[in-house]
Design a protein around this motif. Structure first.
Motif, PDB file in Angstrom:
ATOM      1  N   LYS A 244       0.835  -1.202   0.000  1.00 13.62           N
ATOM      2  CA  LYS A 244       0.000   0.000   0.000  1.00 13.62           C
ATOM      3  C   LYS A 244       0.872   1.255   0.000  1.00 13.62           C
ATOM      4  O   LYS A 244       0.508   2.270  -0.596  1.00 13.62           O
ATOM      5  CB  LYS A 244      -0.925  -0.001   1.217  1.00 13.62           C
ATOM      6  CG  LYS A 244      -1.969  -1.113   1.194  1.00 13.62           C
ATOM      7  CD  LYS A 244      -2.840  -1.076   2.446  1.00 13.62           C
ATOM      8  CE  LYS A 244      -3.853  -2.218   2.414  1.00 13.62           C
ATOM      9  NZ  LYS A 244      -4.695  -2.222   3.642  1.00 13.62           N
ATOM     10  N   THR A 296     -15.330   6.225  -6.424  1.00 11.56           N
ATOM     11  CA  THR A 296     -15.392   5.585  -5.106  1.00 11.56           C
ATOM     12  C   THR A 296     -16.838   5.232  -4.749  1.00 11.56           C
ATOM     13  O   THR A 296     -17.126   4.118  -4.285  1.00 11.56           O
ATOM     14  CB  THR A 296     -14.798   6.501  -4.021  1.00 11.56           C
ATOM     15  OG1 THR A 296     -13.443   6.785  -4.332  1.00 11.56           O
ATOM     16  CG2 THR A 296     -14.858   5.822  -2.649  1.00 11.56           C
ATOM     17  N   MET A 300     -17.571   1.224  -4.322  1.00 13.31           N
ATOM     18  CA  MET A 300     -17.317   0.830  -2.923  1.00 13.31           C
ATOM     19  C   MET A 300     -18.147  -0.370  -2.480  1.00 13.31           C
ATOM     20  O   MET A 300     -17.757  -1.109  -1.567  1.00 13.31           O
ATOM     21  CB  MET A 300     -17.544   2.008  -1.969  1.00 13.31           C
ATOM     22  CG  MET A 300     -18.950   2.530  -1.906  1.00 13.31           C
ATOM     23  SD  MET A 300     -19.020   3.948  -0.782  1.00 13.31           S
ATOM     24  CE  MET A 300     -20.789   4.264  -0.779  1.00 13.31           C
ATOM     25  N   TYR A 303     -16.173  -3.639  -2.743  1.00 10.40           N
ATOM     26  CA  TYR A 303     -14.959  -3.784  -1.939  1.00 10.40           C
ATOM     27  C   TYR A 303     -15.323  -4.099  -0.480  1.00 10.40           C
ATOM     28  O   TYR A 303     -16.296  -3.543   0.044  1.00 10.40           O
ATOM     29  CB  TYR A 303     -14.125  -2.497  -1.982  1.00 10.40           C
ATOM     30  CG  TYR A 303     -13.293  -2.323  -3.220  1.00 10.40           C
ATOM     31  CD1 TYR A 303     -11.927  -2.553  -3.197  1.00 10.40           C
ATOM     32  CD2 TYR A 303     -13.872  -1.939  -4.434  1.00 10.40           C
ATOM     33  CE1 TYR A 303     -11.152  -2.387  -4.336  1.00 10.40           C
ATOM     34  CE2 TYR A 303     -13.116  -1.774  -5.579  1.00 10.40           C
ATOM     35  CZ  TYR A 303     -11.751  -2.004  -5.530  1.00 10.40           C
ATOM     36  OH  TYR A 303     -10.989  -1.847  -6.661  1.00 10.40           O
ATOM     37  N   PRO A 304     -14.551  -4.959   0.179  1.00 13.70           N
ATOM     38  CA  PRO A 304     -14.824  -5.258   1.588  1.00 13.70           C
ATOM     39  C   PRO A 304     -14.566  -4.068   2.509  1.00 13.70           C
ATOM     40  O   PRO A 304     -15.212  -3.914   3.536  1.00 13.70           O
ATOM     41  CB  PRO A 304     -13.868  -6.418   1.902  1.00 13.70           C
ATOM     42  CG  PRO A 304     -12.779  -6.300   0.885  1.00 13.70           C
ATOM     43  CD  PRO A 304     -13.437  -5.741  -0.344  1.00 13.70           C
ATOM     44  N   HIS A 305     -13.596  -3.217   2.141  1.00 15.30           N
ATOM     45  CA  HIS A 305     -13.263  -2.035   2.946  1.00 15.30           C
ATOM     46  C   HIS A 305     -13.271  -0.802   2.044  1.00 15.30           C
ATOM     47  O   HIS A 305     -12.692  -0.821   0.944  1.00 15.30           O
ATOM     48  CB  HIS A 305     -11.893  -2.183   3.600  1.00 15.30           C
ATOM     49  CG  HIS A 305     -11.768  -3.409   4.455  1.00 15.30           C
ATOM     50  ND1 HIS A 305     -12.414  -3.539   5.665  1.00 15.30           N
ATOM     51  CD2 HIS A 305     -11.076  -4.565   4.250  1.00 15.30           C
ATOM     52  CE1 HIS A 305     -12.127  -4.732   6.184  1.00 15.30           C
ATOM     53  NE2 HIS A 305     -11.321  -5.367   5.347  1.00 15.30           N
ATOM     54  N   ILE A 306     -13.887   0.270   2.498  1.00 18.06           N
ATOM     55  CA  ILE A 306     -13.976   1.493   1.699  1.00 18.06           C
ATOM     56  C   ILE A 306     -12.601   2.107   1.455  1.00 18.06           C
ATOM     57  O   ILE A 306     -12.375   2.762   0.441  1.00 18.06           O
ATOM     58  CB  ILE A 306     -14.920   2.525   2.374  1.00 18.06           C
ATOM     59  CG1 ILE A 306     -15.203   3.671   1.383  1.00 18.06           C
ATOM     60  CG2 ILE A 306     -14.318   3.047   3.675  1.00 18.06           C
ATOM     61  CD1 ILE A 306     -16.268   4.629   1.847  1.00 18.06           C
ATOM     62  N   SER A 307     -11.667   1.873   2.389  1.00 13.36           N
ATOM     63  CA  SER A 307     -10.315   2.417   2.214  1.00 13.36           C
ATOM     64  C   SER A 307      -9.644   1.843   0.968  1.00 13.36           C
ATOM     65  O   SER A 307      -8.913   2.540   0.263  1.00 13.36           O
ATOM     66  CB  SER A 307      -9.454   2.116   3.447  1.00 13.36           C
ATOM     67  OG  SER A 307      -9.345   0.713   3.658  1.00 13.36           O
ATOM     68  N   ASP A 308      -9.913   0.552   0.678  1.00 12.90           N
ATOM     69  CA  ASP A 308      -9.355  -0.067  -0.525  1.00 12.90           C
ATOM     70  C   ASP A 308      -9.985   0.531  -1.784  1.00 12.90           C
ATOM     71  O   ASP A 308      -9.300   0.746  -2.792  1.00 12.90           O
ATOM     72  CB  ASP A 308      -9.593  -1.580  -0.498  1.00 12.90           C
ATOM     73  CG  ASP A 308      -8.816  -2.276   0.613  1.00 12.90           C
ATOM     74  OD1 ASP A 308      -7.747  -1.764   0.992  1.00 12.90           O
ATOM     75  OD2 ASP A 308      -9.289  -3.310   1.114  1.00 12.90           O
ATOM     76  N   ARG A 311      -8.429   3.994  -2.305  1.00  9.69           N
ATOM     77  CA  ARG A 311      -7.056   3.905  -2.821  1.00  9.69           C
ATOM     78  C   ARG A 311      -7.050   3.509  -4.302  1.00  9.69           C
ATOM     79  O   ARG A 311      -6.329   4.110  -5.107  1.00  9.69           O
ATOM     80  CB  ARG A 311      -6.257   2.892  -2.005  1.00  9.69           C
ATOM     81  CG  ARG A 311      -4.767   2.869  -2.375  1.00  9.69           C
ATOM     82  CD  ARG A 311      -3.975   1.902  -1.523  1.00  9.69           C
ATOM     83  NE  ARG A 311      -4.341   0.504  -1.775  1.00  9.69           N
ATOM     84  CZ  ARG A 311      -5.080  -0.228  -0.954  1.00  9.69           C
ATOM     85  NH1 ARG A 311      -5.545   0.302   0.179  1.00  9.69           N
ATOM     86  NH2 ARG A 311      -5.380  -1.480  -1.247  1.00  9.69           N
TER      87      ARG A 311
END
Length: 492
Positions: A244, A296, A300, A303-308, A311
């Motif tokens: 990351k 995003t 979103m 994706y399992p996590h919004i941070s991913d 990014r």
């Protein structure tokens, strides 16, 4: 046409390319001495000797006065980039990494034009020296080899402005210092320092985060990002590092190298107001952030996590807007809404005076201002309304130039897409492939998506895309004038 001046300057370009090839030759020596790969000396020695011989030959025809005007500048730029791409392909052919001439020419043109479209299916097995040269072509092409020539040649002719205008992307090529050679030198110093900073951040920062990126990877990745190219030394591009930290560093520097380099000069000379109030820069930031937010929100849920998701959205938008072409996610699998936004980002591109491609944000700003001006004139036809940028009136000649650029841009896109469609590929594959090459990005969609390559295309399709890459990098005109009979008339 002053043929002697053109031939003489082209000879200097050949000498410069030969000197630049000494660096990958040194890399070949180093890795051979370390026992990491077989010697590939001839892959570089033969082209170097050939380039120096051509450079020496051009000196026999040195004119008494090197006169370079607009026509000569465009011709030198167009032919120079074609020759650089041709001779730059020799290391690939001689080493056997890419034995086919058209494929090697495609790969090298993609490198120098900072496109990043590749025909290679297996990258990691290629010798380090060849991979170094492959990424180094991005760095050379990023700021421009003719700009480099102007920067290092002492007492450059004032007519060098015509050469720089032909090569520097954007509606205009401005000077940051009174002398054009000093301007080119200042920009190259900024470019080089930023590249070194990225190498240091990647190499030492990855040790702090535990990712331990090799110096070689740090260097070639920085070369590709500095030139906004996209060639990676891993089959899975940046995703192959599983870091990351590396991804965020790439995001930041892709954004930075998409900014007009004149603004960095303003910052260094403490002209902060000029830098931060630049309309193109503000628009570049607004478009970038808006596209990231929209994508995003669109992806979103997958994706399992919004941070991913954030990014990957940041990475995809910046790799497309900066026209770098690196990949961390297969955006060809994203919803149609996100893919259309990325196609828009590819076409818009980054700032004029940066190392990236695309139409350029400055032109988008001028097109928008023209639309609003004409809307006002439709209700108040007797009013005189001037287009302004950064509170300065934009010359009508520049307005005409950007309008002509758009007409030619759309025409070439349409014709190129039509030519590729002869092969029977889908409209998405053909159109996105042309968008990717013409705007110097690299990956397209469907069969030319971020996890695919251009190897399967026919020779004729590759030649079309080679012309697109050169025309896109040189802002159309240096390539177009080569086909005009008026260009080749001898100066009286």
């Amino acid at each position: 046409m002053n043929y002697k001046s053109v031939f003489y300057v082209l000879g200097k370009i050949m000498n410069i390319l030969g000197l630049l090839m000494l660096l990958p030759l040194f890399v070949s020596f180093y890795y051979n001495m370390q026992g990491f790969e077989e010697a590939k000396y001839s892959s570089f020695i033969i082209p170097i000797l050939l380039l120096f011989a051509l450079g020496m030959l051009s000196k026999l025809f040195k004119p008494s006065s090197v006169k370079i005007y607009a026509r000569e500048g465009l011709v030198i730029c167009g032919i120079g980039w074609i020759l650089v791409s041709l001779f730059g392909s020799l290391p690939f052919i001689i080493s056997g990494a890419i034995p086919d001439f058209v494929n090697a020419f495609f790969e090298t043109t993609s490198g120098f034009t900072t496109t990043g479209a590749t025909i290679l299916t297996e990258i990691e097995s290629i010798p380090k020296s060849i991979l170094f040269w492959r990424s180094f072509t991005h760095w050379i092409g990023g700021m421009g080899i003719l700009c480099f020539l102007i920067a290092i040649v002492p007492k450059s002719n004032s007519n060098s402005m015509y050469v720089m205008k032909a090569e520097v992307p954007g509606p205009t090529a401005g000077k940051v210092t009174p002398k054009i050679s000093e301007s080119a030198r200042s920009l190259y110093i900024i470019y080089s320092v930023m590249t070194v900073i990225e190498i240091v951040v990647l190499f030492f920062g990855s040790r702090i985060t535990g990712d331990n990126l090799r110096l070689f990877d740090s260097v070639v990745t920085s070369f590709s990002i500095a030139g906004t190219g996209g060639f990676s030394v891993l089959n899975n591009s940046i995703l192959g590092y599983h870091s990351k930290f590396v991804e965020w560093v790439c995001i930041v520097f892709m954004f930075l190298f998409g900014v007009n380099f004149n603004l960095y000069y303003f910052l260094l000379t403490k002209r902060y107001k000029e830098a931060f109030k630049d309309e193109e820069f503000r628009t570049y930031v607004i478009i970038n952030v808006t596209f990231v937010v929209l994508i995003t929100l669109n992806i979103m849920g997958t994706y399992p996590h919004i941070s991913d998701a954030i990014r990957d959205a940041f990475f995809a938008v910046n790799t497309c807007m900066s026209t770098t072409g690196f990949g961390t996610a297969d955006f060809d699998l994203w919803p149609t809404f996100s893919k259309i936004i990325l196609l828009l980002a590819m076409c818009i591109g980054c700032s004029a005076g940066s190392t990236g491609g695309g139409i350029k944000v400055s032109r988008i700003v001028l097109y928008t201002k023209q639309i609003f001006r004409d809307l006002r004139l439709s209700t108040r036809p007797n009013t005189i309304i001037k287009v302004r940028m950064n509170k300065r009136v934009v010359d009508d000649k520049i307005i005409r130039g950007v309008n002509v650029y758009l007409i030619i841009y759309v025409s070439i896109m349409a014709v190129s897409t039509l030519l590729l469609s002869i092969e029977g590929y889908s409209i998405t594959t053909c159109f996105s492939g042309v968008v990717a090459c013409f705007n110097n990005i690299g990956p397209g969609l469907e069969m030319l998506g971020p996890t695919k390559n251009f190897e399967f295309l026919s020779v004729s399709s590759k030649i079309v895309l080679i012309i697109d890459m050169l025309a896109g990098r040189l802002e159309l005109f240096p390539i177009i004038v080569l086909f005009s009979p008026n260009t080749w008339r001898k100066a009286k």
